[in-house]
Design a protein around this motif. Structure first.
Motif, PDB file in Angstrom:
ATOM      1  N   LEU A  72      -6.696   2.298  76.299  1.00 30.12           N
ATOM      2  CA  LEU A  72      -6.764   2.630  77.725  1.00 30.12           C
ATOM      3  C   LEU A  72      -6.562   1.393  78.591  1.00 30.12           C
ATOM      4  CD1 LEU A  72      -9.825   5.066  77.807  1.00 30.12           C
ATOM      5  CD2 LEU A  72      -7.435   5.674  78.180  1.00 30.12           C
ATOM      6  N   ARG A  73      -7.294   0.344  78.251  1.00 26.44           N
ATOM      7  CA  ARG A  73      -7.188  -0.888  79.054  1.00 26.44           C
ATOM      8  C   ARG A  73      -5.788  -1.475  78.970  1.00 26.44           C
ATOM      9  NH1 ARG A  73     -12.258  -1.742  76.586  1.00 26.44           N
ATOM     10  NH2 ARG A  73     -11.337  -3.186  75.060  1.00 26.44           N
ATOM     11  N   THR A  79       1.417  11.326  77.288  1.00 23.94           N
ATOM     12  CA  THR A  79       1.468  10.494  78.487  1.00 23.94           C
ATOM     13  C   THR A  79       2.776   9.727  78.609  1.00 23.94           C
ATOM     14  OG1 THR A  79       0.552   8.533  77.403  1.00 23.94           O
ATOM     15  CG2 THR A  79      -1.026  10.133  78.270  1.00 23.94           C
ATOM     16  N   ALA A 133      -1.292   7.370  85.084  1.00 23.77           N
ATOM     17  CA  ALA A 133      -1.202   6.539  86.277  1.00 23.77           C
ATOM     18  C   ALA A 133      -0.540   5.192  85.990  1.00 23.77           C
ATOM     19  CB  ALA A 133      -2.601   6.309  86.855  1.00 23.77           C
ATOM     20  N   SER A 134      -0.668   4.735  84.743  1.00 23.90           N
ATOM     21  CA  SER A 134      -0.167   3.399  84.423  1.00 23.90           C
ATOM     22  C   SER A 134       1.341   3.360  84.237  1.00 23.90           C
ATOM     23  CB  SER A 134      -0.815   2.907  83.122  1.00 23.90           C
ATOM     24  OG  SER A 134      -0.284   3.608  82.029  1.00 23.90           O
ATOM     25  N   VAL A 182      -5.679   7.727  83.056  1.00 28.52           N
ATOM     26  CA  VAL A 182      -5.340   6.307  83.114  1.00 28.52           C
ATOM     27  C   VAL A 182      -3.928   6.045  82.632  1.00 28.52           C
ATOM     28  CG1 VAL A 182      -5.892   4.038  82.180  1.00 28.52           C
ATOM     29  CG2 VAL A 182      -7.723   5.533  82.947  1.00 28.52           C
ATOM     30  N   LEU A 183      -3.564   6.660  81.496  1.00 32.12           N
ATOM     31  CA  LEU A 183      -2.233   6.407  80.961  1.00 32.12           C
ATOM     32  C   LEU A 183      -1.146   6.977  81.864  1.00 32.12           C
ATOM     33  CD1 LEU A 183      -2.746   7.014  77.156  1.00 32.12           C
ATOM     34  CD2 LEU A 183      -2.516   4.842  78.337  1.00 32.12           C
ATOM     35  N   SER A 214      -3.189   0.516  80.994  1.00 31.50           N
ATOM     36  CA  SER A 214      -3.278   0.339  82.440  1.00 31.50           C
ATOM     37  C   SER A 214      -2.751  -1.018  82.877  1.00 31.50           C
ATOM     38  CB  SER A 214      -4.724   0.515  82.910  1.00 31.50           C
ATOM     39  OG  SER A 214      -5.558  -0.472  82.340  1.00 31.50           O
ATOM     40  N   SER A 215      -2.801  -2.010  81.968  1.00 25.59           N
ATOM     41  CA  SER A 215      -2.307  -3.348  82.313  1.00 25.59           C
ATOM     42  C   SER A 215      -0.929  -3.629  81.717  1.00 25.59           C
ATOM     43  CB  SER A 215      -3.299  -4.410  81.820  1.00 25.59           C
ATOM     44  OG  SER A 215      -3.455  -4.347  80.410  1.00 25.59           O
ATOM     45  N   HIS A 216      -0.291  -2.604  81.158  1.00 23.32           N
ATOM     46  CA  HIS A 216       1.048  -2.721  80.568  1.00 23.32           C
ATOM     47  C   HIS A 216       1.093  -3.777  79.471  1.00 23.32           C
ATOM     48  CE1 HIS A 216       2.542  -0.112  83.755  1.00 23.32           C
ATOM     49  NE2 HIS A 216       1.873  -0.863  84.602  1.00 23.32           N
ATOM     50  N   THR A 258     -10.294  10.875  80.494  1.00 20.87           N
ATOM     51  CA  THR A 258      -9.999   9.589  81.128  1.00 20.87           C
ATOM     52  C   THR A 258      -8.697   9.017  80.633  1.00 20.87           C
ATOM     53  OG1 THR A 258     -12.369   9.187  81.237  1.00 20.87           O
ATOM     54  CG2 THR A 258     -10.921   7.294  81.591  1.00 20.87           C
ATOM     55  N   CYS A 316       2.638   3.952  81.541  1.00 23.53           N
ATOM     56  CA  CYS A 316       2.651   3.953  80.086  1.00 23.53           C
ATOM     57  C   CYS A 316       3.604   2.960  79.448  1.00 23.53           C
ATOM     58  CB  CYS A 316       2.999   5.339  79.560  1.00 23.53           C
ATOM     59  SG  CYS A 316       1.908   6.577  80.233  1.00 23.53           S
TER      60      CYS A 316
END
Length: 440
Positions: free
Chosen positions: A91-92, A116, A26-27, A23-24, A95-97, A19, A29
């Protein structure tokens, strides 16, 4: 590993590995904690995240971070979370920078995050090794001229390295050794075991009603894997190929200790704290554990204990133990100023003076070889750990980001073999399938 809150790894992290990558990636990073202008004058505070909770032994970290922040000209906003919560929080935030300016990671988690693009290579802030910041005096922090890594051994540097780049530095590290009850060994006329054969014999002679000769952590987490690694590696086993005679012989040693009654079947459920409790209560004469247990052992004035290297297959060879501890990293952000300040704080945490002070506070090994040697002379109970760290191996050294799969395979094999469901050979064949992602 690791140690608890310095524990080598957490099973939560294992479940989150795939995960995290998704997630990273897609974000993008990139954090956005700083924002705005890039002038150093604009960076007046830094956010810091670790898993050093409010336990008394971690108060030194708060003070050291604040001191290093002052030297870098910033105020530190320090947040700690429980060990199992760190990876999910990363992770959170990714994803929210909103990644922090300075991030602590267990060294086994670093490669997974670094690949990532979430972390800045430390040479971004100047050349490593040749720092001209006066760091050897312990009075200066990292600067744009570079982060001082002089006297940090290659093995310890590798704990913070991904794809040839250093992303994190560890002020101190840890590993494991054999603790033994001096009174029990003397009463039984048993010498401290140095080899596997001696360990089998000593454990058998020390076992009696109400007491086992030996204890390990063999539970179904990365902690169980961490404790098995010295036996696997010292016998020439390799996590990149688990179904080998060398690996089977190492696992057979643990199976024999349980089958003979020298080691309790309860080791399948014990963590390292439980193993310590059994030792302190006199219910086991020997145990594998880390230096972070020494303060509690010293507090018991009636307990006479010693520490020795982990026994090895053949006399004269050094044990190969796992390198535990945390690395400090600088996440990427859209503020160069904040990253530079974070790098200065990171450099300060890793000055010789701070590595020694923090290691003494946590009963671990300073990451600088010269400092570690002096530290061992002043702290004889730490000398075994200082010596073992010289040959210690990083868990991700062979497999990189694929390490969690192998670690899962190893502790699964331990559980299966020690319960008698499979022979060591059968269990390790299945472990290899897990390690390669083939399943069962």
């Amino acid at each position: 590993m690791i140690s608890p809150a310095r524990r080598p790894a957490r099973h939560v992290a294992a479940r989150m590995t795939a995960t995290m990558a998704l997630v990273l990636a897609a974000s993008g990073c990139a954090g956005s904690t700083g924002g705005g202008k890039d002038s150093d004058a604009e960076a007046t505070s830094l956010t810091v995240l670790d898993y050093y909770t409010d336990a008394p032994e971690h108060h030194q970290w708060t003070e050291t971070l604040a001191s290093c922040g002052r030297r870098a000209g910033v105020r530190i906003e320090h947040t700690s979370v429980p060990p199992a919560s760190l990876v999910p929080q990363v992770l959170r935030q990714a994803s929210s920078h909103t990644l922090p300016d300075l991030l602590m990671l267990d060294n086994a988690d670093l490669q997974q995050v670094a690949r990532t693009g979430a972390l800045a290579p430390l040479d971004t802030f100047g050349p490593l090794n040749g720092a001209t910041n006066g760091a050897t005096s312990g009075t200066a922090s990292g600067t744009a001229s570079g982060i001082d890594t002089r006297d940090v051994t290659e093995g310890i540097l590798s704990a913070g390295t991904y794809d040839g780049k250093v992303y994190g530095l560890a002020p101190y590290v840890s590993t494991v050794a054999l603790f033994y009850n001096k009174d029990m060994l003397a009463e039984a006329g048993v010498a401290v075991p140095r080899t596997w054969d001696e360990l089998r014999a000593a454990a058998a002679r020390l076992t009696r009603p109400g007491r086992y000769g030996m204890a390990v952590d063999a539970n179904a987490t990365f902690e169980g894997t961490w404790q098995f690694l010295p036996f696997l590696w010292s016998n020439g086993g390799d996590e990149s190929k688990l179904d080998t005679p060398e690996a089977a012989r190492a696992l057979r040693l643990w199976v024999d200790l349980v089958k003979s009654g020298s080691m309790s079947t309860s080791v399948l459920n014990w963590n390292q704290a439980d193993v310590h409790d059994q030792f302190a209560a006199g219910r086991t004469a020997m145990m594998i554990n880390g230096p972070w247990r020494i303060p509690a052992l010293k507090a018991d004035e009636k307990l006479k204990w010693g520490v020795a290297p982990v026994p090895v297959p053949r006399a004269g060879q050094p044990p190969v133990t796992p390198l535990g501890g945390e690395v400090w990293t600088v996440p990427r952000s859209d503020s160069t100023a904040r990253q530079k300040k974070a790098a200065r704080v990171l450099g300060c945490l890793n000055t010789p003076a701070n590595t020694r002070a923090l290691a003494a506070q946590h009963l671990t090994v300073p990451s600088r070889a010269g400092v570690a040697a002096e530290y061992a002379e002043a702290n004889p109970s730490m000398s075994v750990f200082v010596d073992s760290v010289k040959d210690a191996r990083v868990r991700t050294a062979r497999l990189g980001v694929r390490w969690p799969q192998a670690a899962t395979g190893i502790y699964t094999a331990i559980q299966s073999a020690l319960t008698g469901r499979q022979t060591p050979e059968e269990a390790l064949k299945d472990a290899q399938r897990i390690a390669t992602g083939a399943g069962l």
